[in-house]
Write an enzyme that holds these catalytic residues in place. Structure first.
Site, PDB file in Angstrom:
ATOM      1  N   LYS A 122      22.278 -25.939  25.315  1.00 30.14           N
ATOM      2  CA  LYS A 122      22.119 -24.680  24.581  1.00 30.14           C
ATOM      3  C   LYS A 122      20.644 -24.440  24.249  1.00 30.14           C
ATOM      4  O   LYS A 122      19.997 -25.273  23.627  1.00 30.14           O
ATOM      5  CB  LYS A 122      22.939 -24.706  23.292  1.00 30.14           C
ATOM      6  CG  LYS A 122      22.689 -23.525  22.347  1.00 30.14           C
ATOM      7  CD  LYS A 122      23.547 -23.573  21.081  1.00 30.14           C
ATOM      8  CE  LYS A 122      23.133 -22.496  20.075  1.00 30.14           C
ATOM      9  NZ  LYS A 122      23.921 -22.554  18.817  1.00 30.14           N
ATOM     10  N   LYS A 136      21.783 -14.588   9.216  1.00 31.17           N
ATOM     11  CA  LYS A 136      21.997 -15.751   8.357  1.00 31.17           C
ATOM     12  C   LYS A 136      21.321 -15.525   7.000  1.00 31.17           C
ATOM     13  O   LYS A 136      20.333 -14.795   6.914  1.00 31.17           O
ATOM     14  CB  LYS A 136      21.386 -17.002   9.000  1.00 31.17           C
ATOM     15  CG  LYS A 136      22.137 -17.522  10.210  1.00 31.17           C
ATOM     16  CD  LYS A 136      21.428 -18.728  10.787  1.00 31.17           C
ATOM     17  CE  LYS A 136      22.094 -19.232  12.062  1.00 31.17           C
ATOM     18  NZ  LYS A 136      23.417 -19.819  11.852  1.00 31.17           N
ATOM     19  N   GLU A 168      26.828 -17.429  18.720  1.00 33.38           N
ATOM     20  CA  GLU A 168      26.198 -17.043  19.983  1.00 33.38           C
ATOM     21  C   GLU A 168      26.101 -18.202  20.972  1.00 33.38           C
ATOM     22  O   GLU A 168      26.074 -17.993  22.175  1.00 33.38           O
ATOM     23  CB  GLU A 168      24.799 -16.476  19.708  1.00 33.38           C
ATOM     24  CG  GLU A 168      23.662 -17.504  19.577  1.00 33.38           C
ATOM     25  CD  GLU A 168      23.818 -18.471  18.395  1.00 33.38           C
ATOM     26  OE1 GLU A 168      24.581 -18.137  17.468  1.00 33.38           O
ATOM     27  OE2 GLU A 168      23.200 -19.551  18.416  1.00 33.38           O
ATOM     28  N   ARG A 173      28.249 -20.522  21.834  1.00 35.16           N
ATOM     29  CA  ARG A 173      29.424 -20.620  22.716  1.00 35.16           C
ATOM     30  C   ARG A 173      29.408 -19.544  23.786  1.00 35.16           C
ATOM     31  O   ARG A 173      29.948 -19.728  24.871  1.00 35.16           O
ATOM     32  CB  ARG A 173      30.704 -20.590  21.875  1.00 35.16           C
ATOM     33  CG  ARG A 173      30.956 -19.321  21.135  1.00 35.16           C
ATOM     34  CD  ARG A 173      31.984 -19.482  20.018  1.00 35.16           C
ATOM     35  NE  ARG A 173      31.432 -20.230  18.882  1.00 35.16           N
ATOM     36  CZ  ARG A 173      32.159 -20.603  17.813  1.00 35.16           C
ATOM     37  NH1 ARG A 173      33.451 -20.313  17.750  1.00 35.16           N
ATOM     38  NH2 ARG A 173      31.593 -21.261  16.833  1.00 35.16           N
TER      39      ARG A 173
HETATM   40  N1  BES Z   1      23.140 -22.687  15.600  1.00 30.59           N
HETATM   41  C1  BES Z   1      24.252 -22.520  14.733  1.00 30.59           C
HETATM   42  C2  BES Z   1      24.862 -23.856  14.301  1.00 30.59           C
HETATM   43  C3  BES Z   1      24.001 -24.745  13.438  1.00 30.59           C
HETATM   44  C4  BES Z   1      24.129 -24.724  12.067  1.00 30.59           C
HETATM   45  C5  BES Z   1      23.140 -25.658  14.006  1.00 30.59           C
HETATM   46  C6  BES Z   1      23.364 -25.561  11.287  1.00 30.59           C
HETATM   47  C7  BES Z   1      22.365 -26.499  13.216  1.00 30.59           C
HETATM   48  C8  BES Z   1      22.481 -26.461  11.850  1.00 30.59           C
HETATM   49  C9  BES Z   1      25.331 -21.703  15.419  1.00 30.59           C
HETATM   50  O1  BES Z   1      24.890 -20.765  16.333  1.00 30.59           O
HETATM   51  C10 BES Z   1      26.091 -20.967  14.372  1.00 30.59           C
HETATM   52  O2  BES Z   1      25.503 -20.128  13.735  1.00 30.59           O
HETATM   53  N2  BES Z   1      27.362 -21.289  14.208  1.00 30.59           N
HETATM   54  C11 BES Z   1      28.190 -20.660  13.234  1.00 30.59           C
HETATM   55  C12 BES Z   1      29.510 -20.328  13.888  1.00 30.59           C
HETATM   56  C13 BES Z   1      30.413 -19.459  13.063  1.00 30.59           C
HETATM   57  C14 BES Z   1      29.814 -18.077  12.907  1.00 30.59           C
HETATM   58  C15 BES Z   1      31.759 -19.361  13.741  1.00 30.59           C
HETATM   59  C16 BES Z   1      28.379 -21.660  12.091  1.00 30.59           C
HETATM   60  O3  BES Z   1      28.467 -22.865  12.346  1.00 30.59           O
HETATM   61  O4  BES Z   1      28.408 -21.218  10.952  1.00 30.59           O
HETATM   62 ZN    ZN Z   2      23.090 -21.102  17.204  1.00 29.18          ZN
HETATM   63 MN    MN Z   3      24.426 -18.904  15.412  1.00 28.64          MN
END
Ligand code: BES
Ligand code: ZN
Ligand code: MN
Length: 495
Positions: A258, A270, A342, A344
């Site tokens: 990724k 965020k 994003e 996935r």
């Molecule tokens: N890149 C993030 C996941 C992440 C979170 C990596 C903290 C490292 C530290 C990913 O793209 C994301 O935002 N995931 C969301 C998914 C949700 C919206 C279903 C998450 O984990 O909150």
């Molecule tokens: Zn991400």
């Molecule tokens: Mn994300």
């Protein structure tokens, strides 16, 4: 930079000699070293307890300028990771002191109860991994990596493990490379630019590389990658690296990483806390690309392909909207209920592309995919998702060997219903907020077909706010040693 030596103190002059010491047992069978240790433990302030240290200067009878003793605690409790920590701490100490070299005494393997090759390997790994500073943006004049690290071993081990050293240096340098890429701020690695950085590294390593631009991605049908990149001023890229030492051999392994160079969340922006550290959302791509660079010249006997989809996830007038439906490489449609899920999306395209193009026997993706994974396993462990029990075992075992720990997780069939969409084949946001690492893995699985696929969620261990014994703060390069180890295991089982 790293070499073995068998010259004992007294035979040559030594600038800095570091000696690991146990509190309850001798772990060195050489009388010269034993004498030095007894001198140290005869002093009140040192007994070999874990993490204790003592420095003695100018030991004339042995011609040692500086002897650093470091406590390992009780002999029965010593693990290979303690040896990495020992080497790492010593190298850090020497860098901080402005020294340019060090010699580490390798304990007698039988006397620490560990496998000889592992003792030498982990001592070397800890030292080389620690011998790294990220100085792209700051002149760290007084904090330069050491020029020379020597491991003092027995003459027999000198013969046995000499060749292993150059391999270790290669792999640890690749880990440094992955750390550097993660540490680069997002403004200096936007997809167009990061793609060039990866291409240069791949070409320099002697890999066959391919850079796919927006037009190519459009023609190929990578609708998900393009959709995620839509909000950014920097267009999407995909970098492909091939290592085909043996075209006729059927076995090809595909690695996918990724590569979100900055994850703002998109329109699902965020919060301020969660934006921090999102430059590291390309750590999967960094790890895969860095691993690829070690393969030429390693005689693995496997075909390996690295695929890095690169995007920046930003909110703007051209960004992906909530509720948009996009068409992935595989032909499946996806409802985008959350633009922050994003990773996935871009992996769906990259995995689909990898399967169709290379028909691999194994495909492994690495991704900082979910915050839920960090909640589940904490910041120091990755999660592994696969239906292939052999592959699961190989990854778990590799993680134990390298101490890049990977914990097996389930892929329950019935949880798939959380990903149902009323208007598309699948939804990128599960209908439950629980088990987020699992539902993300189940989403990916829909694009992995019937292949032997494993997903490794590195959201926790890819980045560390605080440094540790053999890694500074920031990108950790987690997964480079792991993937190399997994590839070696696959080469044996497939070859
Ligand atoms: N890149 C993030 C996941 C992440 C979170 C990596 C903290 C490292 C530290 C990913 O793209 C994301 O935002 N995931 C969301 C998914 C949700 C919206 C279903 C998450 O984990 O909150
Ligand atoms: Zn991400
Ligand atoms: Mn994300």
């Amino acid at each position: 930079m790293l070499e073995l030596t068998m010259h004992l103190p007294g035979q040559v002059a030594i600038d800095t000699l570091a000696i690991p010491v146990c509190e309850d047992a001798d772990i060195h069978d050489s009388p010269v070293i034993q004498q030095l240790v007894s001198k140290a433990v005869s002093l009140e302030e040192f007994s070999g307890k874990a993490r204790e240290s003592l420095t003695l200067y100018d030991l004339p009878e042995t011609d040692i300028h500086r002897a650093v003793f470091f406590g390992l605690g009780k002999q029965a409790d010593i693990k290979t990771e303690d040896l990495r920590i020992f080497s790492g701490k010593i190298v850090n100490k020497c860098i901080s002191a402005g020294l340019d070299q060090v010699e580490l005494v390798v304990p007698t393997p039988r006397w620490v109860g560990l496998e000889p090759a592992m003792v030498v390997r982990t001592m070397a790994e800890g030292a080389v991994l620690a011998n790294h500073v990220f100085d792209y943006y700051k002149d760290l004049r007084d904090k330069k990596p050491l020029k020379k690290i020597r491991l003092l071993v027995k003459p027999t081990d000198y013969q046995l493990y000499g060749d292993m050293m150059s391999q270790i240096v290669r792999i640890c340098r690749a880990t440094h490379l992955a750390r550097n890429w993660v540490n680069i701020p997002a403004n200096d690695k936007r997809p167009e630019h990061f793609a060039e950085i990866l291409m240069e590294a791949g070409n320099k390593a002697g890999l066959k590389t391919r850079l796919l631009d927006t037009l190519r991605l459009e023609r190929m049908g990578c609708g998900a990658i393009l959709a995620v990149a839509g909000g950014s001023q920097s267009p999407a890229r995909m970098v492909v690296m091939e290592h085909f030492p043996n075209r006729k051999s059927a076995a090809t392994v595909v690695l996918v990483g990724k590569g979100v160079t900055f994850d703002s969340g998109g329109l699902h922006l965020k919060g301020s806390q969660n934006l921090q550290g999102m430059k590291a959302d390309m750590a999967g791509a960094a790890t895969v690309a860095a691993t690829m660079t070690v393969l030429p010249g390693m005689e693995l006997g496997l075909n390996v392909v690295g695929i890095m989809p690169l995007v920046e996830n930003m909110p703007s007038g051209t960004a992906l909207r909530t509720g948009d439906v996009i068409r992935t490489f595989s032909g499946k449609s996806v409802e985008v209920a959350n633009t922050d899920a994003e990773g996935r999306l871009i992996l769906a395209d990259a995995i689909g592309y990898g399967l169709k193009t290379y028909d691999p026997v194994v495909i492994i993706d690495l991704a900082t995919l979910t915050g839920a994974c960090v909640v589940a396993l904490g910041e120091k462990m990755a999660a592994v998702f696969t239906h292939d029990r052999e592959l699961e075992k190989a990854i778990f075992q590799a993680g134990q060997d390298t101490f890049e720990r990977c914990w097996p997780m389930p892929l329950p069939e019935d949880y798939k219903e959380y990903l149902k969409s009323n208007i598309a084949d699948i939804c990128n946001l599960p209908s439950t907020r629980y088990g987020g690492a699992i539902t993300a893995a189940l989403f990916l699985k829909e694009f992995a077909g019937n292949s032997s696929w494993a997903h490794i969620d590195i959201a926790g261990p890819a980045f560390a706010k605080k440094g540790s014994a053999y890694c500074g703060p920031g990108g950790t390069g987690f997964g480079v040693r792991l993937l190399w180890q997994v590839l070696k295991k696959l080469a044996v089982s497939l070859g």
